[in-house]
Motif scaffolding. Structure first.
Motif, PDB file in Angstrom:
ATOM      1  N   ARG A  40       0.730  -1.269  -0.041  1.00 29.22           N
ATOM      2  CA  ARG A  40      -0.090   0.123  -0.013  1.00 29.22           C
ATOM      3  C   ARG A  40       0.878   1.427  -0.069  1.00 29.22           C
ATOM      4  O   ARG A  40       0.413   2.304  -0.526  1.00 29.22           O
ATOM      5  CB  ARG A  40      -0.861   0.020   1.156  1.00 29.22           C
ATOM      6  CG  ARG A  40      -1.992  -0.913   1.213  1.00 29.22           C
ATOM      7  CD  ARG A  40      -2.569  -1.027   2.589  1.00 29.22           C
ATOM      8  NE  ARG A  40      -3.283  -2.078   2.861  1.00 29.22           N
ATOM      9  CZ  ARG A  40      -4.081  -2.329   4.037  1.00 29.22           C
ATOM     10  NH1 ARG A  40      -3.871  -1.376   4.950  1.00 29.22           N
ATOM     11  NH2 ARG A  40      -4.722  -3.369   4.334  1.00 29.22           N
ATOM     12  N   ALA A  41       1.751   1.196   0.674  1.00 27.92           N
ATOM     13  CA  ALA A  41       2.768   2.521   0.944  1.00 27.92           C
ATOM     14  C   ALA A  41       4.052   2.509   0.003  1.00 27.92           C
ATOM     15  O   ALA A  41       4.510   3.696  -0.046  1.00 27.92           O
ATOM     16  CB  ALA A  41       3.410   2.384   2.290  1.00 27.92           C
ATOM     17  N   ASN A  42       4.258   1.719  -0.900  1.00 30.83           N
ATOM     18  CA  ASN A  42       5.369   1.731  -1.936  1.00 30.83           C
ATOM     19  C   ASN A  42       6.533   1.771  -1.213  1.00 30.83           C
ATOM     20  O   ASN A  42       7.567   2.681  -1.541  1.00 30.83           O
ATOM     21  CB  ASN A  42       5.217   2.840  -2.840  1.00 30.83           C
ATOM     22  CG  ASN A  42       6.050   2.711  -3.913  1.00 30.83           C
ATOM     23  OD1 ASN A  42       6.089   1.628  -4.543  1.00 30.83           O
ATOM     24  ND2 ASN A  42       6.520   3.785  -4.546  1.00 30.83           N
ATOM     25  N   TYR A  43       6.949   1.339   0.019  1.00 28.29           N
ATOM     26  CA  TYR A  43       8.022   1.199   1.035  1.00 28.29           C
ATOM     27  C   TYR A  43       8.283  -0.235   1.289  1.00 28.29           C
ATOM     28  O   TYR A  43       7.325  -0.990   1.107  1.00 28.29           O
ATOM     29  CB  TYR A  43       8.078   2.061   1.989  1.00 28.29           C
ATOM     30  CG  TYR A  43       8.439   3.665   2.155  1.00 28.29           C
ATOM     31  CD1 TYR A  43       9.644   3.977   2.445  1.00 28.29           C
ATOM     32  CD2 TYR A  43       7.367   4.450   1.650  1.00 28.29           C
ATOM     33  CE1 TYR A  43      10.030   5.437   1.956  1.00 28.29           C
ATOM     34  CE2 TYR A  43       7.661   5.741   1.570  1.00 28.29           C
ATOM     35  CZ  TYR A  43       8.961   6.352   1.683  1.00 28.29           C
ATOM     36  OH  TYR A  43       9.307   7.756   1.409  1.00 28.29           O
ATOM     37  N   SER A  44       9.602  -0.634   1.386  1.00 27.92           N
ATOM     38  CA  SER A  44       9.855  -1.929   1.677  1.00 27.92           C
ATOM     39  C   SER A  44       9.341  -2.378   3.339  1.00 27.92           C
ATOM     40  O   SER A  44       9.229  -1.265   3.942  1.00 27.92           O
ATOM     41  CB  SER A  44      11.464  -1.986   1.755  1.00 27.92           C
ATOM     42  OG  SER A  44      12.055  -1.501   2.806  1.00 27.92           O
ATOM     43  N   PRO A  45       8.927  -3.554   3.500  1.00 29.01           N
ATOM     44  CA  PRO A  45       8.577  -3.970   4.962  1.00 29.01           C
ATOM     45  C   PRO A  45       9.473  -3.732   5.766  1.00 29.01           C
ATOM     46  O   PRO A  45       9.120  -3.063   7.070  1.00 29.01           O
ATOM     47  CB  PRO A  45       8.337  -5.590   4.768  1.00 29.01           C
ATOM     48  CG  PRO A  45       8.182  -5.615   3.246  1.00 29.01           C
ATOM     49  CD  PRO A  45       8.988  -4.582   2.489  1.00 29.01           C
ATOM     50  N   THR A  46      10.787  -3.839   5.726  1.00 28.90           N
ATOM     51  CA  THR A  46      11.870  -3.222   6.580  1.00 28.90           C
ATOM     52  C   THR A  46      11.874  -1.995   6.931  1.00 28.90           C
ATOM     53  O   THR A  46      11.765  -1.557   8.215  1.00 28.90           O
ATOM     54  CB  THR A  46      13.258  -3.799   6.066  1.00 28.90           C
ATOM     55  OG1 THR A  46      13.211  -5.193   5.587  1.00 28.90           O
ATOM     56  CG2 THR A  46      14.431  -3.650   7.227  1.00 28.90           C
TER      57      THR A  46
END
Length: 909
Positions: A40-46
């Motif tokens: 959803r956020a277009n960032y990595s899970p980490t």
């Protein structure tokens, strides 16, 4: 199973409480996995997990992405993040290249950029004339001009700031200039005979130039004025609202106005001070500030925003992340307003509130604008507001310094509380203007319900407005007395008439608005078809009278056509037009078949240098150009600006450029058979080559990961290459992504497309990728997610089979040109289908739309044969504001009567 979150422990610090609240926000959203949040956020899970880890403060962008992914309101989190970030902000270092709220001094001369032309203009005036008057609005930089511009530029000069005791300040400034005297002795000498100053200068310092700052402070000190005006050469800097007072005092000479900085001047003021100490400013920061502040009286806010960005710099780079974390102009303005307001007492707060509210207007569509007005407010309060950089004092009155002030939360609250009164007040201002324009015709005075509402404004009115209301009241009283008897008879005879009229008043008004709006739109469309002027004025009337999607569409188109940028002079019909990625320069073909460079300003183009004979531009970046000569050989050129182009080197024989990165760092092409659009023809001798242009006179070949791809594309910075290879047997194209440098390695997962891929386009930030498939000319827009496969977010289909030319804006908008059709769509990362914002037939004509971040518009080729570019603005509010500010919105009385007869004029501004 996914690993659980690390426990936070006691939330005994602000940072841990912030992290804990982020975790609780995720719980309230149903506790989605970090992998799902990443999608959803277009960032990595980490990165998202670290944001809620409590070990360090995440960036603002990451925080807001986390919050939005949890479907929460980002506004309170933004405020809270900035409060927390303030504790971690670096102190301002002594070598900061920007002065912030302070003026530039003589010691800052090496960092004073953007005013070189103005300094030269004043210096030339000083050589030719005895007195030069430099006028500028508050905050325009008059003090900086004198201290950091003129003082170093003149061989012998001294700055005098009068203050409360002008003559004493003059003597103090000159005490170090004249030997064997003191400030007290000089002051007494000038007081007895002001002509002594002229005599002393002629005897001891004949080349001395007096630079008098804030001369308005000393206009009542006759001895001071007499002394300085008898000097051989003097420059007086005066605030614009005191220009007439200077004339009344006989201070007349060469007048030079300190105008707001242009886009180019502001760009230099931003970049050059940083470059002088080895720092850089990211292009996105420059674009934002130039778009927000060019040609406006907002220099102090720009300087403050740069200082705050400097505090948050990454190494020696002023980054977009740091700029957004500082809050930009909006946060700086809000902080300045709140700090100023907190210093005031209760009475002064009420007075300041009235000032702010008098400087805004609420339009019929509810949009709030700032405007300039003459106020009968205490001058001391206005001076304090100007010193706080919240209002600008100009020759014609007072105005809010910038639109950013409108978003100060306190002011936004006042506007909501007073919205009805503000709307009533705007109507009153319009009525007064019409009354004045009609030579104060009594018929134009207020009456009825409008007069009753105006009376309720009370202290909100200026003295002039109260006088208008009083005259209207007096006339209404006389009129009412005369009509009482007549009304009594009418009511007795036809009691139902009044009731019927009142009940249908709104319906009749709406019908008239619709008819008037439709007629105005028709007039606008007819003028556009005939390529005649004023189409935008009629479109604005139609949009204001009866707002609708169709009216807004016509307004945008009429505005674009009215502001069309022609390449006047040498270009022939149907000339090729190649525009650089930022829309600041273009190459246009002259009648003899040779391309010429042009510089493009907001609404005009100026010719520059021509390339070598018969050279045509194949690709154009912001700093490089590739041309092709008559023999088919391609060449590389440096393009510093339209009037400064330099030949660099020939490209390899038989090389055909496929793409040049927008920053000019990399070039990729094919050697072998000619490259044509459409389905490929096998040629074993054909192969792709990739070059680094760090040393443009000696391009360095880089490893090419794919021998002969059908389609290639370079990212904005040239560090990533996309290659498309078509499998003829299966009809499938595989797109691969490569990080290029000294070596080549994969940078993302591959993308498989059915059909032949004819075009690939990166967005500037690399988040979006557009893929055009042939022969249907379908454009698929993909969202790129770090570490995961791209996600299809939009499919832009058309009945036209013409090739698509795709451009991304900086805010998730994508523009597509197909033949003579131009469309813009809004993209979403949530999975929501894209929204079509624009679809216009008549644009295009085989030229890619170019997004200009400095103007927030798209340059599109007009549908005619003439090589004309149309600046297409999507924000109708900005179109209206610009038309009204430039006095280009109002139809003349004859134009109005000719088109609409006796219908009451509509105020469009």
């Amino acid at each position: 199973m996914p690993r659980g979150e690390r426990p936070l422990g006691p939330e005994d610090t602000a940072l841990l409480r912030f992290a804990g609240d982020l975790r609780r926000l995720r719980d309230q959203a149903g506790k989605p996995s970090y992998r799902e949040l990443a999608r959803r956020a277009n960032y990595s899970p980490t990165a998202l997990s670290d944001a809620a880890g409590g070990r360090k403060l995440p960036s603002l962008a990451l925080t807001l992405a986390f919050v939005k992914a949890c479907e929460a309101d980002p506004a309170p989190w933004t405020k809270r993040w900035r409060e927390l970030a303030a504790e971690h902000t670096l102190p301002l270092q002594p070598n900061a290249p920007y002065p912030g709220a302070a003026a530039f001094t003589e010691h800052d001369a090496k960092s004073f950029f953007g005013r070189e032309c103005l300094v030269e203009q004043v210096v030339e005036s000083v050589k030719a004339k005895q007195l030069t008057l430099v006028c500028g609005a508050s905050g325009s930089g008059r003090t900086s001009l004198l201290q950091a511009g003129l003082l170093p530029a003149l061989d012998d000069a001294v700055v005098v700031t009068p203050g409360a005791k002008p003559l004493e300040a003059l003597a103090e400034a000159l005490a170090g200039i004249f030997e064997n005297t003191t400030a007290d002795q000089l002051a007494e000498e000038f007081r007895q005979d002001p002509d002594h100053l002229r005599l002393r200068i002629r005897q001891h310092r004949p080349d001395l130039v007096l630079l008098v700052d804030d001369v308005e402070q000393a206009l009542e000190a006759d001895d001071f004025i007499a002394a300085i005006t008898r000097c051989p050469r003097v420059v007086l800097a005066v605030r614009a609202d005191h220009r007439r007072r200077c004339h009344d005092k006989g201070l007349r000479g060469t007048e030079i106005t300190v105008e707001p900085m242009s886009a180019d001047e502001l760009r230099r003021a931003i970049t050059e001070p940083a470059a002088r100490i080895g720092a850089t400013v990211e292009t996105a920061v420059i674009a934002r500030l130039v778009a927000d502040a060019a040609n406006q009286h907002a220099l102090p806010l720009v300087q403050l925003a740069l200082v705050e960005t400097w505090r948050r710099k990454r190494g020696m780079t002023l980054s977009l992340a740091g700029f957004e974390e500082s809050g930009g102009l909006e946060h700086v303005a809000a902080q300045a307003a709140q700090s100023f307001f907190d210093t005031l007492g209760e009475n002064d707060r009420r007075a300041a509130r009235q000032v702010f509210l008098r400087l805004i207007s609420v339009q019929r569509n509810g949009i709030v604008h700032r405007g300039s007005r003459r106020l009968d407010t205490d001058g001391q309060l206005l001076d304090l507001l100007a010193k706080a950089r919240l209002v600008t004092l100009i020759e014609d009155g007072v105005e809010l310094t910038h639109d950013a002030v409108l978003r100060w939360p306190e002011l936004a609250t006042w506007i909501d509380e007073e919205r009805d009164n503000l709307s009533t007040h705007q109507q009153l201002v319009t009525a007064m203007e019409l009354w004045e324009a009609s030579d104060r015709d009594p018929q134009a005075l207020y009456r009825g319900a409008r007069l009753r509402k105006a009376k309720e404004l009370g202290a909100f009115l200026t003295a002039q407005e109260r006088s208008f209301v009083a005259m209207s009241t007096k006339r209404e009283t006389r009129r009412s007395t005369a009509l009482i008897a007549v009304m009594a008879v009418l009511i007795a005879l036809v009691p139902g008439t009044v009731v019927y009229a009142l009940s249908n008043e709104r319906k009749i008004s709406a019908l008239n608005d619709r008819e008037l709006g439709g007629k105005a739109i028709s007039e606008s469309e007819a003028l556009m078809e005939q390529r005649r002027p004023y189409a935008d004025k009629y479109a604005l009337v139609g949009y204001k009278v009866y707002p609708s999607a169709e009216a807004e569409k016509v307004l945008r188109l009429a505005n674009a056509m009215t502001r069309g940028i022609p390449f006047t002079g040498t270009p022939g019909d149907d000339a090729d037009v190649v525009v650089a990625p930022r829309g600041e320069i273009a190459a246009v073909t002259d009648q003899d078949g040779t391309d010429r460079m042009w510089s493009i300003d907001e609404d005009r183009a100026e010719p520059g240098k021509r390339f070598a004979d018969r050279h045509r531009v194949v690709k154009l970046s912001d700093r490089r150009a590739v041309t092709r000569d008559n023999a088919g050989q391609e060449h590389l050129w440096a393009v510093d600006d339209a009037k400064d182009i330099t030949y660099l080197a020939p490209l390899p024989n038989r090389f055909r450029t496929l793409d040049l990165s927008p920053d000019g760092a990399r070039i990729v092409g094919k050697v072998g058979a000619a490259v044509d659009a459409g389905l490929p023809t096998p040629d074993e001798s054909e192969h792709a080559e990739l070059f680094d242009l760090s040393d443009p006179r000696h391009p360095r070949e880089l490893p090419m990961p794919v021998h002969n791809p059908e389609t290639v594309s370079l990212s904005q910075d040239g560090r990533e290459l996309a290659t498309a290879v078509w499998d003829r047997a299966s009809g499938v194209t595989t797109i691969e992504f490569w990080r290029i440098g000294g070596t080549v390695e994969r940078s993302a997962l591959s993308l498989v497309q059915h059909g032949y891929v004819r075009g690939i386009t990166y967005s500037a930030d690399g988040r979006w990728l557009a893929v055009e498939r042939s022969p249907e000319s379908v454009v698929d827009v993909w969202q790129r997610v770090p570490g995961e496969a791209p996600l299809l977010r939009a499919r832009l289909e058309t009945t036209l089979r013409s090739g698509a030319r795709v451009t991304f804006a900086s805010d998730d908008r994508v523009a597509v040109v197909r033949d003579n059709v131009f469309e813009v769509q809004r993209l979403y990362t949530s999975g929501r289908p894209s929204d079509r914002l624009v679809y216009v037939v008549g644009h295009g004509n085989s030229t890619r739309a170019v997004y200009r971040p400095q103007h927030d518009d798209f340059l599109v080729r007009s549908g005619s044969q003439a090589p004309e570019l149309l600046p297409y603005v999507l924000d109708s509010a900005r179109i209206i504001k610009r038309m009204c500010e430039k006095d280009g919105a109002r139809l003349t009385d004859s134009e109005w009567v000719k088109s609409f007869g006796e219908v009451e004029r509509v105020d469009v501004c």
